[in-house]
Design an enzyme around this catalytic site. Structure first.
Site, mmCIF file in Angstrom:
data_model
loop_
_atom_site.group_PDB
_atom_site.id
_atom_site.type_symbol
_atom_site.label_atom_id
_atom_site.label_comp_id
_atom_site.label_asym_id
_atom_site.label_seq_id
_atom_site.Cartn_x
_atom_site.Cartn_y
_atom_site.Cartn_z
ATOM 1 N N ASN A 81 3.728 -0.353 1.488
ATOM 2 C CA ASN A 81 2.287 -0.074 1.466
ATOM 3 C C ASN A 81 1.863 0.348 2.868
ATOM 4 O OD1 ASN A 81 -0.459 0.102 1.196
ATOM 5 N ND2 ASN A 81 -0.772 -2.003 0.497
ATOM 6 N N LYS B 238 12.285 -4.502 5.656
ATOM 7 C CA LYS B 238 12.476 -5.445 6.758
ATOM 8 C C LYS B 238 11.103 -5.982 7.175
ATOM 9 C CE LYS B 238 16.417 -2.918 8.778
ATOM 10 N NZ LYS B 238 16.907 -2.245 10.019
ATOM 11 N N GLY C 25 5.598 -8.154 10.333
ATOM 12 C CA GLY C 25 4.416 -8.884 10.775
ATOM 13 C C GLY C 25 4.490 -9.341 12.209
ATOM 14 N N GLU C 26 5.684 -9.736 12.645
ATOM 15 C CA GLU C 26 5.854 -10.170 14.030
ATOM 16 C C GLU C 26 6.265 -9.037 14.949
ATOM 17 O OE1 GLU C 26 6.497 -14.532 12.497
ATOM 18 O OE2 GLU C 26 7.091 -12.639 11.655
ATOM 19 N N ILE D 124 -1.192 -15.366 3.800
ATOM 20 C CA ILE D 124 -1.997 -15.753 4.957
ATOM 21 C C ILE D 124 -2.735 -14.560 5.549
ATOM 22 C CG2 ILE D 124 -0.494 -17.704 5.460
ATOM 23 C CD1 ILE D 124 0.712 -16.089 7.765
ATOM 24 N N PHE E 186 -0.695 -17.684 11.052
ATOM 25 C CA PHE E 186 0.148 -17.208 12.162
ATOM 26 C C PHE E 186 1.207 -18.231 12.582
ATOM 27 C CE2 PHE E 186 -4.393 -16.051 12.956
ATOM 28 C CZ PHE E 186 -4.355 -14.785 12.410
ATOM 29 N N GLN F 17 -0.909 -4.353 9.778
ATOM 30 C CA GLN F 17 -0.080 -5.404 10.368
ATOM 31 C C GLN F 17 0.314 -5.053 11.803
ATOM 32 O OE1 GLN F 17 1.813 -8.587 9.089
ATOM 33 N NE2 GLN F 17 -0.352 -8.461 8.631
#
Length: 724
Positions: free
Chosen positions: A617, A687, A690-691, A458, A232, A624
């Site tokens: 996916n 794009k 994750g955040e 990660i 993270f 996520q």
């Protein structure tokens, strides 16, 4: 054979992880291994006046006790008379933060090293320290990365004449990443060549760091990190323990392992800084923004600059003529902060989106309608068009799914029995970046392929999506493709951060696969066709518009006398991107239920809608976004690193007292994607996500809590004491 991209795909590395075949940094088996355990300082600032290691050195199994008096040199020597610095561990007697490493005990077993570490006796000459951001705000200095950016328009003048003004202050405490896998490294030397297993998000970054610290050519260092158990951002920058591990291994001429304890992780890899923000909004009576002034302050260490660009997204969120977003950073006697999931954006948007909710009540306009009124159709910062932007569709779909039209706007007006019910919403934004990346793609005549790039995984599913991309464009099944990552012997890749791994490394794999297609076309007998006209599928190179025109790949390669084709491909952002602004957007709707007698808050329902290009996916992508929502719940309601400023010491450096969401805190979460067709952003049209899924959640929860209770909490986390 069916295509892969866009289909829900289980993790190709899942079995390895659940059966233990996946090896993490501390799990590699190296013969003749010694174990290191760190001794940490107990003051926040000063110097070591004496350190007695005799008892520790004499303890059973102890090989060596390293201190600043006998440790091998790390980094360049500090200039005499210059300001004290802490760039490398065990290089001076200076103490810069509490729980700083001051000795390393190396023994035959971990237990022996840990026991002996308690026998090291240290005397200090303490100096006055300051670890409270709010006591050093007057010493804060402009963030050098953003100080040169001038205000847009004339925000101060516009604010004076604005009919409606909102002014508020917001506070976010220090927060820690707390991944499940503790940071660890194993180092061993073969002559003048170093191999190190490390928990890192960028193997090349660690290699460069160690080359500088150890005075060794980069080509003599190999960094290996095939699996990472969560990070993270905690492993984006090289941390101090790999250099200590490598130094000890070189001095002792045998392999050494160092692993952090949970408490050591709280000062071993950085944290989200303590952040103070002031937001002033000026608008007309119809809610149209006339001026935004967003000021932020956060802490860094006394010895290193760090900024998370807290106010960076403010200038790109809403259509507004006059905007100022200064950021100042203050030095404290703590370890250096670092990037932590959605760095800067989640902190800045908590303040901005909370203020927008306050403005909605001031002008008596629905919070969602207020976002439509101030919607930016072009980038407010540059005037450039967006390469794609489906935020409007996110708002509309999220509101419909959530049932937003049924919301009674009056605070404390909605109930579920004795519980107060609140509905809140917020916007989310994150950059859609692409970094230079390289990949090696090998296609074999028997119909298999291997792909390699020194990326990291990660946890978001990098192994899987890269395998999918390669299989898609090489016309193979997933089981026919192997993907390798996490090793400096592989082609260079950027750090896994910023939500840019798929766009960067994926574009390199895509380019390598197309280059192989072009090579095969050169060998084939399909006259009059160019590479763009054909595709690989089911062991054939075939014409896209007429699949009956094809050649068999195996036969073509055998006829040419080759068994495999390898392409090394370097992918970079296109020049066309420079004409556009590329961002990922989202809208997040939250329901909370508050017990008015206890002050407890439950997030009972979340609808999170994201527009982040093409979804490769869906299975991993929804995971996520759900993870981002859960982290947002933690940031809003639970997470805080508690400091005793008298000693500059973290009081809750453990998972018992540093609270994070557990199963009982997580209820209904639905994540939805609005896919965008965007071939400008990168060849795959993807794009980062994750955040993004976390960015608006803390603000949406705080806004929902206000709607439920009538109490505006601007100081995270929202704990029961603040509502009673």
């Amino acid at each position: 054979m069916t295509r892969h991209l866009g289909k829900e795909t289980p993790r190709v590395d899942g079995i390895a992880k659940v059966t233990g075949r996946a090896k993490y940094a501390a799990e590699f088996q190296v013969p003749h291994l010694a174990y290191g355990f760190l001794v940490m300082s107990s003051i926040a600032r000063g110097r070591i006046s004496a350190i007695d290691t005799q008892a520790a050195q004499a303890a059973d199994g102890v090989i060596q006790v390293f201190t600043h008096l006998n440790a091998g040199r790390l980094g360049p020597a500090q200039s005499p008379g210059g300001p004290p610095q802490w760039a490398w561990p065990l290089q001076s007697d200076r103490i810069f933060f509490n729980n700083q490493p001051i000795a390393l005990v190396v023994a035959e077993t971990y237990e022996q090293a840990r026991y002996a570490s308690r026998l090291v006796k240290v005397s200090y000459e303490p100096e006055p320290h300051e670890t409270d951001l709010y006591r050093v705000l007057d010493r804060a200095e402009p963030d050098p990365r953003t100080a040169s950016r001038r205000a847009k328009g004339s925000p101060d003048a516009a604010m004076k004449t604005a009919p409606v003004k909102i002014e508020a202050e917001y506070r976010i405490p220090i927060e820690h990443h707390n991944p499940i896998e503790p940071h660890a490294a194993i180092a061993f030397w073969e002559g003048d060549r170093l191999t190190i297993f490390d928990k890192t998000q960028e193997v090349y970054g660690v290699r460069n760091h160690l080359a500088e610290g150890l005075g060794v050519p980069t080509e003599h260092i190999r960094v290996i990190s095939p699996f990472v158990g969560g990070a993270f951002g905690a492993s984006l920058k090289p941390n101090y323990y790999p250099s200590l591990t490598a130094m000890a291994a070189r001095e002792l001429r045998r392999p050494v392992k160092i692993a952090f304890t949970r408490a050591q992780m709280f000062t071993g890899h950085g944290y989200r800084p303590s952040t103070f923000q002031k937001v002033t909004l000026g608008a007309d009576e119809d809610g149209k923004l006339e001026a935004i002034i967003h000021e932020a302050y956060h802490n860094t260490s006394s010895f290193e600059d760090f900024s998370d660009a807290t106010t960076g997204v403010t200038r790109q969120m809403y259509a507004c003529t006059h905007i100022s977003n200064p950021l100042k950073v203050a030095r404290t006697d703590l370890a250096t902060p670092t990037w932590m999931r959605a760095p800067g954006a989640v902190s800045g948007m908590f303040a901005l989106e909370s203020a927008m909710d306050e403005l909605a009540y001031a002008v008596n306009i629905d919070p969602l309608e207020l976002r439509f009124i101030n919607y930016a159709d072009v980038d407010p910062e540059t005037g450039k068009p967006f390469s794609s932007k489906a935020l409007r569709e996110c708002y509309q779909l999220g509101a419909e799914k959530f049932g937003w039209a049924d919301r009674n706007p009056e605070p404390r007006s909605m109930r579920d029995g004795p519980l107060l019910v609140g509905w809140g919403m917020a916007s989310a934004v994150w950059g859609a970046a692409q970094q230079p990346a390289s990949a090696r793609v090998t296609y074999r005549a028997e119909g298999t392929a291997s792909v390699a790039s020194a990326a990291s995984d990660i946890g978001p599913g990098t192994y899987t999506v890269m395998t999918m991309i390669a299989a898609e464009y090489l016309g193979l099944g997933l089981e026919q493709v192997t993907f390798e990552l996490g090793d400096t012997q592989l082609p260079r890749a950027p750090a896994q951060g910023g939500s840019w791994t798929t766009s960067s490394v994926g574009s390199a794999i895509h380019g390598g696969a197309l280059a192989i297609t072009a090579r095969l076309l050169d060998l084939a007998t399909l006259q009059g066709l160019v590479a763009a006209d054909v595709e690989m599928l089911d062991g054939r190179v075939r014409q896209k518009s007429d699949p009956s025109r094809y050649v068999e790949i195996r036969e073509t390669m055998h006829r040419a006398g080759i068994d495999e084709i390898t392409e090394n491909y370097d992918a970079e952002p296109s020049r066309e991107r420079e004409n556009y602004t590329s961002l990922a957007h989202g809208a997040q709707f939250v329901e909370v239920k508050v017990d008015p007698n206890l002050g407890t808050v439950k997030v009972t329902r979340v609808i999170a809608v994201a527009a982040c290009g093409k979804i490769l996916n869906p299975l991993a992508s929804h995971s996520q976004e759900i993870g981002g929502v859960v982290w947002g719940i933690g940031m809003a309601l639970e997470e805080a690193t508690e400091l005793d400023h008298r000693y500059g010491r973290i009081m809750n450096a453990n998972l018992q007292h540093y609270h994070v969401p557990v199963n009982a805190d997580v209820h209904s979460i639905e994540t939805i994607f609005v896919e965008e067709e965007d071939m400008i952003v990168n060849p795959l049209g993807v794009k980062g996500m994750g955040e993004l899924g976390m960015v608006g959640i803390p603000a949406a929860i705080a806004n929902a809590v206000f709607h439920a209770t009538g109490r505006r909490i601007r100081d995270l986390p929202i704990t029961p004491d603040k509502l009673l």
